[in-house]
Write a protein that holds these residues in place. Sequence first.
Motif, PDB file in Angstrom:
ATOM      1  N   ARG A  14       0.901  -1.274  -0.183  1.00 22.33           N
ATOM      2  CA  ARG A  14      -0.057  -0.030  -0.034  1.00 22.33           C
ATOM      3  C   ARG A  14       0.842   1.260  -0.056  1.00 22.33           C
ATOM      4  NH1 ARG A  14      -4.619  -0.719   4.724  1.00 22.33           N
ATOM      5  NH2 ARG A  14      -3.886  -2.949   5.201  1.00 22.33           N
ATOM      6  N   PRO A  15       0.614   2.026  -0.731  1.00 23.56           N
ATOM      7  CA  PRO A  15       1.384   3.461  -0.844  1.00 23.56           C
ATOM      8  C   PRO A  15       1.037   4.190   0.346  1.00 23.56           C
ATOM      9  CG  PRO A  15      -0.426   3.589  -2.605  1.00 23.56           C
ATOM     10  CD  PRO A  15      -0.339   2.283  -1.914  1.00 23.56           C
ATOM     11  N   VAL A  16       2.082   4.904   1.096  1.00 29.37           N
ATOM     12  CA  VAL A  16       2.087   5.559   2.398  1.00 29.37           C
ATOM     13  C   VAL A  16       2.441   6.741   2.294  1.00 29.37           C
ATOM     14  CG1 VAL A  16       1.619   3.537   4.001  1.00 29.37           C
ATOM     15  CG2 VAL A  16       3.727   4.203   3.478  1.00 29.37           C
ATOM     16  N   GLY A  17       3.456   7.165   1.427  1.00 30.21           N
ATOM     17  CA  GLY A  17       4.077   8.247   1.327  1.00 30.21           C
ATOM     18  C   GLY A  17       4.979   8.443   0.098  1.00 30.21           C
ATOM     19  N   ARG A  18       4.891   9.696  -0.383  1.00 28.46           N
ATOM     20  CA  ARG A  18       5.626  10.190  -1.669  1.00 28.46           C
ATOM     21  C   ARG A  18       6.772  11.184  -1.184  1.00 28.46           C
ATOM     22  NH1 ARG A  18       4.860  14.504  -5.538  1.00 28.46           N
ATOM     23  NH2 ARG A  18       5.756  13.718  -7.689  1.00 28.46           N
ATOM     24  N   TYR A  19       7.981  10.615  -1.723  1.00 28.45           N
ATOM     25  CA  TYR A  19       9.165  11.601  -1.248  1.00 28.45           C
ATOM     26  C   TYR A  19       9.573  12.144  -2.627  1.00 28.45           C
ATOM     27  CZ  TYR A  19      13.765  12.693   0.405  1.00 28.45           C
ATOM     28  OH  TYR A  19      15.076  13.423   0.960  1.00 28.45           O
ATOM     29  N   VAL A  20       9.660  13.663  -2.714  1.00 30.33           N
ATOM     30  CA  VAL A  20       9.885  14.390  -3.825  1.00 30.33           C
ATOM     31  C   VAL A  20      11.411  14.750  -3.757  1.00 30.33           C
ATOM     32  CG1 VAL A  20       9.255  16.543  -5.004  1.00 30.33           C
ATOM     33  CG2 VAL A  20       7.487  15.053  -3.886  1.00 30.33           C
ATOM     34  N   THR A  21      12.219  14.465  -4.572  1.00 32.93           N
ATOM     35  CA  THR A  21      13.621  14.504  -4.654  1.00 32.93           C
ATOM     36  C   THR A  21      14.201  15.741  -5.120  1.00 32.93           C
ATOM     37  OG1 THR A  21      13.629  12.113  -4.989  1.00 32.93           O
ATOM     38  CG2 THR A  21      15.513  13.464  -5.204  1.00 32.93           C
ATOM     39  N   ARG A  22      13.547  16.439  -6.164  1.00 37.07           N
ATOM     40  CA  ARG A  22      13.915  17.630  -6.810  1.00 37.07           C
ATOM     41  C   ARG A  22      12.715  18.514  -6.966  1.00 37.07           C
ATOM     42  NH1 ARG A  22      16.418  13.439  -9.704  1.00 37.07           N
ATOM     43  NH2 ARG A  22      18.550  13.314  -9.269  1.00 37.07           N
ATOM     44  N   ALA A  97      22.635  11.893  -4.539  1.00 33.25           N
ATOM     45  CA  ALA A  97      22.521  10.657  -5.097  1.00 33.25           C
ATOM     46  C   ALA A  97      21.865   9.596  -4.383  1.00 33.25           C
ATOM     47  CB  ALA A  97      23.983   9.968  -5.235  1.00 33.25           C
ATOM     48  N   TYR A  98      21.166   8.633  -4.573  1.00 29.12           N
ATOM     49  CA  TYR A  98      20.542   7.193  -3.719  1.00 29.12           C
ATOM     50  C   TYR A  98      21.613   6.381  -3.590  1.00 29.12           C
ATOM     51  CZ  TYR A  98      15.930   9.194  -3.814  1.00 29.12           C
ATOM     52  OH  TYR A  98      14.528  10.031  -3.539  1.00 29.12           O
ATOM     53  N   GLU A 108      19.816   8.216   0.874  1.00 31.02           N
ATOM     54  CA  GLU A 108      19.977   9.535   0.087  1.00 31.02           C
ATOM     55  C   GLU A 108      21.311  10.041   0.518  1.00 31.02           C
ATOM     56  OE1 GLU A 108      17.595  13.020  -1.760  1.00 31.02           O
ATOM     57  OE2 GLU A 108      17.087  12.315   0.240  1.00 31.02           O
ATOM     58  N   GLU A 109      22.077  10.884  -0.262  1.00 29.60           N
ATOM     59  CA  GLU A 109      22.989  11.809  -0.139  1.00 29.60           C
ATOM     60  C   GLU A 109      22.439  13.318  -0.589  1.00 29.60           C
ATOM     61  OE1 GLU A 109      26.940  11.419  -1.121  1.00 29.60           O
ATOM     62  OE2 GLU A 109      27.332   9.691   0.238  1.00 29.60           O
ATOM     63  N   LEU A 110      22.837  14.460   0.385  1.00 29.75           N
ATOM     64  CA  LEU A 110      22.204  15.602  -0.185  1.00 29.75           C
ATOM     65  C   LEU A 110      23.226  16.552   0.252  1.00 29.75           C
ATOM     66  CD1 LEU A 110      19.688  14.371   1.858  1.00 29.75           C
ATOM     67  CD2 LEU A 110      18.640  15.939   0.394  1.00 29.75           C
ATOM     68  N   ARG A 111      23.405  17.528  -0.658  1.00 23.16           N
ATOM     69  CA  ARG A 111      24.535  18.534  -0.269  1.00 23.16           C
ATOM     70  C   ARG A 111      23.362  20.109   0.291  1.00 23.16           C
ATOM     71  NH1 ARG A 111      26.175  20.333  -5.348  1.00 23.16           N
ATOM     72  NH2 ARG A 111      27.884  21.469  -4.273  1.00 23.16           N
ATOM     73  N   GLU A 118      28.865  24.667  -0.688  1.00 29.76           N
ATOM     74  CA  GLU A 118      28.227  23.478   0.117  1.00 29.76           C
ATOM     75  C   GLU A 118      28.814  23.755   1.459  1.00 29.76           C
ATOM     76  OE1 GLU A 118      28.006  18.581   0.226  1.00 29.76           O
ATOM     77  OE2 GLU A 118      29.293  19.625  -1.236  1.00 29.76           O
ATOM     78  N   LEU A 119      27.763  23.751   2.463  1.00 27.18           N
ATOM     79  CA  LEU A 119      28.103  24.124   3.960  1.00 27.18           C
ATOM     80  C   LEU A 119      28.021  22.595   4.550  1.00 27.18           C
ATOM     81  CD1 LEU A 119      25.954  27.081   4.833  1.00 27.18           C
ATOM     82  CD2 LEU A 119      28.382  26.870   4.093  1.00 27.18           C
ATOM     83  N   LEU A 120      26.989  21.676   4.122  1.00 27.25           N
ATOM     84  CA  LEU A 120      26.765  20.556   4.919  1.00 27.25           C
ATOM     85  C   LEU A 120      26.513  19.322   3.917  1.00 27.25           C
ATOM     86  CD1 LEU A 120      24.309  21.740   7.523  1.00 27.25           C
ATOM     87  CD2 LEU A 120      26.658  21.152   8.124  1.00 27.25           C
ATOM     88  N   ARG A 121      26.923  18.313   4.249  1.00 25.51           N
ATOM     89  CA  ARG A 121      26.633  17.006   3.412  1.00 25.51           C
ATOM     90  C   ARG A 121      25.836  16.291   4.382  1.00 25.51           C
ATOM     91  NH1 ARG A 121      29.757  14.737  -0.409  1.00 25.51           N
ATOM     92  NH2 ARG A 121      30.211  16.889  -0.982  1.00 25.51           N
ATOM     93  N   GLU A 122      24.896  15.706   3.866  1.00 29.11           N
ATOM     94  CA  GLU A 122      23.600  14.842   4.669  1.00 29.11           C
ATOM     95  C   GLU A 122      23.378  13.632   4.016  1.00 29.11           C
ATOM     96  OE1 GLU A 122      18.963  14.545   5.803  1.00 29.11           O
ATOM     97  OE2 GLU A 122      19.711  16.672   4.943  1.00 29.11           O
ATOM     98  N   ARG A 123      23.526  12.534   4.936  1.00 27.53           N
ATOM     99  CA  ARG A 123      23.242  11.203   4.427  1.00 27.53           C
ATOM    100  C   ARG A 123      21.636  10.953   5.191  1.00 27.53           C
ATOM    101  NH1 ARG A 123      25.779   6.517   2.721  1.00 27.53           N
ATOM    102  NH2 ARG A 123      24.989   4.459   3.228  1.00 27.53           N
TER     103      ARG A 123
END
Length: 281
Positions: A14-22, A97-98, A108-111, A118-123
């Motif tokens: 069952r779909p329970v969430g949509r993650y919008v990447t960009r 990237a995923y 996911e990796e985020l900048r 770039e200040l922070l890199r997030e995983r």
Amino acid sequence: MTGNDSVVLRVAGRPVGRYVTRPELRARLSPRPYLHPVTTLAGTAVTELSPADHTHHLGVGVAVPDVEGFNFWGGRTYVRDRGPTELDNHGSQRHAAYQLRDPDGFVEELRWVAAPGELLRERRTVAATGLTETAWALDFTFSLTNVTSAPLSLGSPATNGRPGAAYGGFFWRARKEETAPDVLTADAEGESEVHGRTADWIALTGSTWTLVFAGATERTRQDPWFVRTAAYPGVGSSLAHTDRLPVPPGETVVRRIVTVVADGRLDRTEAAALVRKAVSP
């Protein structure tokens, strides 16, 4: 099911969430990936996206109003002795990237990028898990690493002079209904009694749904909760409640929040039992 710009989370198919990447968002909203809509297993939406009262509230995600003076929350910036002020200081969180992308979660990796770069890199690690016929859990971990050569610190309007406004970190903008939701912890009830305090879990209860938020690590449980019910329904975990949070070069801040998403109005006993099931190793 996945696409280039979104991930659909599923529990037992069952779909329970949509993650919008960009997302395509104005700079003033501090563009960042988000989860919306998030729903109960019965299909009730329990998030809001860019509501009229706060257009920079974007479902479920991570947002910080002050990263060394740059706004990764959106909207106005609280300036000491001036109040909320429109500034051209907004940053953005950019998908890099995923590492993993499955129907029940992703890594996911985020900048985190602002004017200097770039200040922070997030995983970011997100997982959806079924609990019962009427409840599931969203497990959300984020790790923020200072990738600059200089010390950084994270702040909030509270650390900048606005008492009670220590928002910043994990934040869930909940469904707004005609009647404000109830909020309670194991030993307190009401916005004034739970806001700005620590608790192992905190439950937000609407007309036909309940969200139960729990810090899933000892360090996360040390952060007080930011709670709103009267003005709008939202719950967050405060990274910078009283003092700014320093992040030296190369150092990492890690937090993990597990949220139970349930149909129906849970009482304390039911909420506590589901949290134990969701957070257990």
